[in-house]
Design a protein around this motif. Structure first.
Motif, short mmCIF file in Angstrom:
data_model
loop_
_atom_site.label_atom_id
_atom_site.label_comp_id
_atom_site.label_asym_id
_atom_site.label_seq_id
_atom_site.Cartn_x
_atom_site.Cartn_y
_atom_site.Cartn_z
N SER A 155 0.82 -1.17 0.05
CA SER A 155 -0.06 -0.15 0.13
C SER A 155 0.84 1.29 -0.02
O SER A 155 0.59 2.30 0.49
CB SER A 155 -0.91 -0.06 1.05
N VAL A 156 2.08 0.98 -0.63
CA VAL A 156 3.12 2.47 -0.63
C VAL A 156 2.99 2.70 -2.22
O VAL A 156 3.37 2.01 -3.14
CB VAL A 156 4.46 2.02 -0.17
N ALA A 157 2.78 3.99 -2.42
CA ALA A 157 2.81 4.57 -3.78
C ALA A 157 4.29 5.23 -4.09
O ALA A 157 4.73 5.84 -3.03
CB ALA A 157 1.93 5.41 -3.97
N ALA A 158 4.52 5.07 -5.26
CA ALA A 158 5.70 5.74 -5.64
C ALA A 158 5.81 5.98 -7.12
O ALA A 158 5.05 5.43 -7.90
CB ALA A 158 6.95 4.84 -5.49
N LEU A 196 0.73 0.27 -7.65
CA LEU A 196 1.09 1.63 -7.12
C LEU A 196 2.70 1.99 -6.93
O LEU A 196 2.90 3.41 -6.91
CB LEU A 196 0.78 1.41 -5.42
N SER A 197 3.53 1.26 -7.48
CA SER A 197 4.90 1.40 -7.33
C SER A 197 5.59 2.07 -8.55
O SER A 197 6.53 2.36 -8.28
CB SER A 197 5.60 0.11 -6.86
N GLY A 198 4.91 2.05 -9.67
CA GLY A 198 5.62 2.66 -10.88
C GLY A 198 4.61 3.85 -11.57
O GLY A 198 4.45 3.89 -12.43
N LEU A 199 4.10 4.63 -10.62
CA LEU A 199 3.16 5.64 -11.21
C LEU A 199 3.81 6.64 -11.91
O LEU A 199 5.06 7.08 -11.75
CB LEU A 199 2.34 6.29 -9.87
N GLN A 200 3.01 7.42 -12.62
CA GLN A 200 3.61 8.26 -13.70
C GLN A 200 4.06 9.63 -13.36
O GLN A 200 4.97 10.56 -13.82
CB GLN A 200 2.76 8.55 -14.99
N SER A 201 3.21 10.08 -11.90
CA SER A 201 3.51 11.39 -11.76
C SER A 201 3.13 11.86 -10.27
O SER A 201 2.47 10.82 -9.73
CB SER A 201 2.33 12.52 -12.51
N GLY A 202 3.40 12.81 -9.78
CA GLY A 202 3.12 13.21 -8.42
C GLY A 202 1.70 13.32 -8.26
O GLY A 202 1.22 13.08 -7.36
N ASP A 213 -6.40 4.10 -1.75
CA ASP A 213 -5.74 3.12 -2.68
C ASP A 213 -4.44 2.56 -2.10
O ASP A 213 -3.85 1.41 -2.10
CB ASP A 213 -5.68 3.40 -4.27
N ALA A 214 -3.48 4.05 -1.71
CA ALA A 214 -2.30 3.66 -1.07
C ALA A 214 -2.47 4.50 0.39
O ALA A 214 -3.10 5.22 0.71
CB ALA A 214 -1.22 4.35 -1.81
N LYS A 215 -1.74 3.76 1.26
CA LYS A 215 -1.67 4.54 2.61
C LYS A 215 -0.62 5.61 3.01
O LYS A 215 -0.66 6.15 3.61
CB LYS A 215 -1.85 3.58 3.84
N ILE A 216 0.29 5.28 2.13
CA ILE A 216 1.71 5.99 2.38
C ILE A 216 2.08 6.20 0.97
O ILE A 216 2.10 5.41 0.16
CB ILE A 216 2.80 4.86 2.97
N ALA A 217 3.00 7.01 0.96
CA ALA A 217 3.57 7.47 -0.32
C ALA A 217 5.12 7.85 -0.42
O ALA A 217 5.31 8.64 0.74
CB ALA A 217 2.85 8.17 -1.29
N PHE A 331 9.51 -2.83 -10.57
CA PHE A 331 8.39 -2.44 -10.08
C PHE A 331 7.11 -1.79 -10.73
O PHE A 331 6.23 -1.15 -10.60
CB PHE A 331 8.55 -1.15 -9.01
N VAL A 332 7.50 -1.80 -12.33
CA VAL A 332 6.56 -0.97 -13.07
C VAL A 332 5.84 -2.24 -13.83
O VAL A 332 6.43 -3.05 -14.65
CB VAL A 332 7.59 -0.22 -14.27
N PRO A 333 4.61 -1.99 -14.03
CA PRO A 333 3.66 -2.96 -14.57
C PRO A 333 4.25 -3.25 -15.97
O PRO A 333 4.40 -2.23 -16.74
CB PRO A 333 2.34 -2.43 -14.75
#
Length: 333
Positions: A155-158, A196-202, A213-217, A331-333
């Motif tokens: 549940s960690v976004a990055a 959640l780990s390979g998102l495109q932007s802030g 969807d994420a608790k932490i980032a 980490f990226v889908p």
């Protein structure tokens, strides 16, 4: 027209450089900073020099610069991150401008961030910290370190450092702080959800945290302060291992035909007037930590910049391709 240009010269001289009439034309600035718009308008109002902003994400801009090769179409490149700028300086894309910031009243951190090459210059600074949705973490204790993020695995976004300059700066600084092998091991135990780990932007990261969807980032602190100012149930945590400075940096293209005007623009950004113009920006970029003495940042920003580490840009630039590829594979889908 000549009289107008002559009138500009006195203002330009105050910035530490004379803008010759032959060079007082439109500046092309490639930028990934929202603060560039307010800064460019203030600069034009002060000097009469027009600024054409080409605004894209850091990843898109770097791709554009790479495609243009030895025939760049920009006069100034202004993005977040020092490692990528160091690489461009080594490639001869950016020109050393020795003495450009002699009159800049830099803070202690600002002085440390000026590279020995003087091929690019720190304009503002933020860092990457931990973003916590206090309503979503349940009974788990608030994290206090990067290592604690393993307690929130899944549940960690990055952001993907292949697309985000700030994300690569963070990854490089993280490896510098804890070691590459240890850092990779910790991330493999933390970023276990590829959605959640390979998102495109802030912005995408923030949406994931606000929605739950994420608790932490792992997130840039300037955008965290923006959410706090908007009343979101968000807390910023500076991990105990320490954080690495993420400067926005600007450099002049070696091939620029408007070098003096470009230097004047960078010098303007490093005045109290320039910094205050940037602080009028809405959104996350407007919550940067100023690098000019006496200028206060927006919102609830904590002035803890004296403790921030400085990235070894040469090491980061040397390992850029390998570290980005490792992150993509893991980490990226």
């Amino acid at each position: 027209m000549k009289s107008v240009i002559l009138a500009v010269l006195s203002s330009a001289l105050m910035l530490g450089t004379a803008v010759r009439a032959s060079q007082a034309e439109t500046l092309v600035v490639y930028t990934a900073l929202d603060t560039a718009d307010a800064a460019a308008k203030a600069f034009t109002e002060k000097t009469g020099i027009d600024v054409n902003l080409v605004s894209l994400s850091t990843g898109e801009l770097l791709g554009k610069v790479s495609a243009e090769g030895n025939n760049p179409k920009f006069d100034i490149l202004w993005v977040e991150g020092s490692a990528v700028m160091s690489r461009l300086a080594q490639q001869g894309i950016l020109k050393p401008e020795h003495g450009l910031t002699t009159k800049a009243d830099y803070t202690a951190l600002g002085k440390k961030l000026v590279p020995g090459s003087e091929a690019f210059f720190p304009i503002s600074v933020s860092t990457t910290a931990i973003e916590v949705n206090t309503k979503k973490i349940g009974t788990l204790p608030l994290p206090t370190s990067w290592a604690d993020l393993q307690n929130f695995a899944g549940s960690v976004a990055a952001k993907d450092p292949n697309l985000s300059g700030p994300a690569f700066q963070w990854l490089s600084g993280y490896f510098q702080t804890v070691g590459v092998d240890k850092g990779q091991g910790q991330l493999e135990k933390t970023l276990t959800n590829k959605a959640l780990s390979g998102l495109q932007s802030g912005e995408t990261v923030n949406r994931a945290v606000i929605s739950g969807d994420a608790k932490i980032a792992i997130q840039q602190d300037s955008t965290i302060y923006d959410l706090i100012a908007k009343g979101e149930p968000i807390k910023v945590v500076y991990p105990s291992e320490g954080v690495t400075a993420l400067p926005s940096t600007a450099g002049v293209a070696t091939a620029s035909k408007h070098e003096e005007a470009a230097k004047a623009f960078i010098q303007f950004l490093l005045t109290t007037e320039g910094q205050k113009a940037m602080l009028t920006t809405d959104g996350g970029d407007g919550y940067f930590a100023p690098l000019i003495t006496g200028v206060k940042g927006n919102g609830a920003r904590v002035d803890n910049t004296a403790s921030w580490a400085i990235l070894d840009d040469d090491v980061a630039a040397k390992n850029e391709a390998a570290w980005k590829q490792w992150f993509r594979d893991q980490f990226v889908p």
